[in-house]
Design an enzyme around this catalytic site. Sequence first.
Site, PDB file in Angstrom:
ATOM      1  N   TYR A  54       0.843  -1.205   0.000  1.00 27.71           N
ATOM      2  CA  TYR A  54       0.000   0.000   0.000  1.00 27.71           C
ATOM      3  C   TYR A  54       0.871   1.246   0.000  1.00 27.71           C
ATOM      4  CZ  TYR A  54      -3.755   3.256   0.969  1.00 27.71           C
ATOM      5  OH  TYR A  54      -4.636   4.290   0.864  1.00 27.71           O
ATOM      6  N   PHE A 106      -7.201  22.332 -24.005  1.00 24.82           N
ATOM      7  CA  PHE A 106      -7.560  20.914 -24.149  1.00 24.82           C
ATOM      8  C   PHE A 106      -8.784  20.675 -23.268  1.00 24.82           C
ATOM      9  CE2 PHE A 106      -7.627  16.397 -23.219  1.00 24.82           C
ATOM     10  CZ  PHE A 106      -7.774  15.944 -24.519  1.00 24.82           C
ATOM     11  N   THR A 107      -9.633  19.752 -23.710  1.00 31.60           N
ATOM     12  CA  THR A 107     -10.956  19.564 -23.084  1.00 31.60           C
ATOM     13  C   THR A 107     -10.893  19.380 -21.559  1.00 31.60           C
ATOM     14  OG1 THR A 107     -10.773  17.232 -23.650  1.00 31.60           O
ATOM     15  CG2 THR A 107     -11.997  18.635 -25.188  1.00 31.60           C
ATOM     16  N   ASP A 197       1.873  20.687 -19.956  1.00 28.61           N
ATOM     17  CA  ASP A 197       1.129  19.456 -20.218  1.00 28.61           C
ATOM     18  C   ASP A 197       2.086  18.581 -21.007  1.00 28.61           C
ATOM     19  OD1 ASP A 197      -0.351  17.379 -21.172  1.00 28.61           O
ATOM     20  OD2 ASP A 197      -2.175  18.555 -21.483  1.00 28.61           O
ATOM     21  N   LYS A 240      -0.256   8.197 -23.200  1.00 28.15           N
ATOM     22  CA  LYS A 240       0.224   8.617 -24.525  1.00 28.15           C
ATOM     23  C   LYS A 240       1.719   8.304 -24.654  1.00 28.15           C
ATOM     24  CE  LYS A 240      -3.765  11.072 -24.117  1.00 28.15           C
ATOM     25  NZ  LYS A 240      -4.616  11.067 -22.903  1.00 28.15           N
ATOM     26  N   ARG A 364     -13.178  16.733 -33.393  1.00 36.09           N
ATOM     27  CA  ARG A 364     -12.459  17.765 -32.636  1.00 36.09           C
ATOM     28  C   ARG A 364     -12.883  19.104 -33.236  1.00 36.09           C
ATOM     29  NH1 ARG A 364     -10.030  15.397 -27.952  1.00 36.09           N
ATOM     30  NH2 ARG A 364     -12.221  15.754 -27.694  1.00 36.09           N
ATOM     31  N   PHE A 431     -18.770  16.009 -25.596  1.00 35.38           N
ATOM     32  CA  PHE A 431     -18.416  15.179 -26.753  1.00 35.38           C
ATOM     33  C   PHE A 431     -18.367  13.692 -26.429  1.00 35.38           C
ATOM     34  CE2 PHE A 431     -14.077  14.422 -25.346  1.00 35.38           C
ATOM     35  CZ  PHE A 431     -13.886  15.474 -24.460  1.00 35.38           C
TER      36      PHE A 431
HETATM   37  O1  PLI Z   1      -7.071  11.097 -20.723  1.00 34.48           O
HETATM   38  P1  PLI Z   1      -6.247  11.508 -19.522  1.00 34.48           P
HETATM   39  O2  PLI Z   1      -7.087  11.916 -18.378  1.00 34.48           O
HETATM   40  O3  PLI Z   1      -5.205  10.518 -19.151  1.00 34.48           O
HETATM   41  O4  PLI Z   1      -5.396  12.797 -19.997  1.00 34.48           O
HETATM   42  C1  PLI Z   1      -5.996  14.014 -20.286  1.00 34.48           C
HETATM   43  C2  PLI Z   1      -5.221  14.725 -21.344  1.00 34.48           C
HETATM   44  C3  PLI Z   1      -4.475  15.809 -20.999  1.00 34.48           C
HETATM   45  N1  PLI Z   1      -3.766  16.504 -21.932  1.00 34.48           N
HETATM   46  C4  PLI Z   1      -3.753  16.150 -23.232  1.00 34.48           C
HETATM   47  C5  PLI Z   1      -2.965  16.958 -24.205  1.00 34.48           C
HETATM   48  C6  PLI Z   1      -4.482  15.049 -23.648  1.00 34.48           C
HETATM   49  O5  PLI Z   1      -4.449  14.698 -24.917  1.00 34.48           O
HETATM   50  C7  PLI Z   1      -5.261  14.293 -22.700  1.00 34.48           C
HETATM   51  C8  PLI Z   1      -6.089  13.233 -23.078  1.00 34.48           C
HETATM   52  N2  PLI Z   1      -6.304  12.984 -24.357  1.00 34.48           N
HETATM   53  C9  PLI Z   1      -7.130  12.118 -24.911  1.00 34.48           C
HETATM   54  C10 PLI Z   1      -8.000  11.204 -24.144  1.00 34.48           C
HETATM   55  C11 PLI Z   1      -7.159  12.066 -26.359  1.00 34.48           C
HETATM   56  O6  PLI Z   1      -7.875  11.227 -26.929  1.00 34.48           O
HETATM   57  O7  PLI Z   1      -6.432  12.861 -26.974  1.00 34.48           O
END
Ligand code: PLI
Length: 440
Positions: A54, A106-107, A197, A240, A364, A431
């Site tokens: 933990y 970003f969203t 970011d 990513k 988008r 979206f």
């Molecule tokens: O999907 P998360 O919560 O692990 O990360 C959010 C996020 C933050 N910044 C940027 C630049 C992103 O691209 C992002 C998530 N992007 C998604 C889910 C996408 O499909 O691009």
Amino acid sequence: MTTPEMRRSALEQAGYNTFLIRSEDVYIDLLTDSGTSAMSDYQWAGMMLGDEAYAGSRNYYNLENTVRKYYGYKHLIPTHQGRGAEHILSQISTKPGDVVPGNMYFTTTRYHQEHAGAKFVDVIIDEAHDPTALHPFKGNVNLNKLEAVCKEYGKDRIPYLSLAATVNMAGGQPVSMENVRQVRKLCDKYEIPIMLDATRAVENAYFIQQREEGYSHKSVEDILKEFCSYTDGGTMSGKKDPLVNIGGWLSLNDDGLAEKARNMVVVYEGLHTYGGMSGRDMEAMARGIEESVEDDHMRARIGQVEYLGELLLEWGIPIVQPIGGHAVYLDARRFYPDMAQDQFPAQTLAAELYLDSGVRAMERGIVSAGRDVVTGKNHYPKLELVRLTIPRRVYTQAHMDVTAESVLNVYSNPKKPKGLQMVYEPEYLRFFQARFTPLG
Ligand code: PLI
């Protein structure tokens, strides 16, 4: 493989929203590169070394060392994914009435800034809003725009500059080293921290290597470290660049802010040495980061995106240029020049593409942009795009060919759709779950 009838039925059931289609009904899935990459043997081997204590898991310390080594940040606060880190950062740094400047929204990032009571102000260069502008670093901050915001609000109302590299909503476009250096100088003048970011910062480093004078002989690894050195911390979606299916982190150089973050993470994510990830997940991420900075990996990864983009350009299909790091973005306005933005051209195009071949993409444009939190009115972004997002180490060149052929089919189809009507609109990040019916 799916039939046209199966796809029509799946799309209707999904309310013409590709997020609501079951993956088993998808042939080639280019919805996102988020959490969809393939882990390597080295990462899977690391999964077997999970220390599921933990508190104080050795995988946490390995991840902390890895982030320090490659990104250079002092403190590491793990989170379940990127938006978990955005939430913590916004909550510990931002108060109602604040203003957060950023290089295009970003969203989820903007959602958390607004949720903490701040107003987001876009300070990206104008070229970023023009899909045809060939600027090599369309993610750059416009220093005049940034300085105007700094002068107007000052350090008391600006908790930080939100700097994304690459910029997802602009088409996966990079920020140059020269720009981040200048941004650092300006932010120092006004005593404003810079929060990166870092989600696709390795891809950003690759573009610097390829395009910026003086960097062609440096490694992606070294470029990444230099880039991050101009910032004070960062949020990360491990799904990513770092090549894992889940996970994220917040990194900070400031001791006081890190202490606040460590305190808050226990409320929303988990103890500060796991933050919503298992030990094995942290190990896989540490190993994924090591792999992600290899020059050969980046060349292959972005080379595949460029292969698809160049094929489409050769066939005269309107896409965002230059081709971005993680995706090729179709310019829906030029697919359907007569369709009003209120009829959701990009949402329509994503639906048409799915109907044609079972290729799943993502809107988008106006749907993703959502509404102004104060006036409740729709944002009308200049960019109305469909993103063909390439997962890492998953698809072959043949999949890119099939995708390109389907895009060409849709583009050259003389029977143009009439657009869509939104029949269900969720309150937050619409979206993901909105539903539509076809017009006409
Ligand atoms: O999907 P998360 O919560 O692990 O990360 C959010 C996020 C933050 N910044 C940027 C630049 C992103 O691209 C992002 C998530 N992007 C998604 C889910 C996408 O499909 O691009």
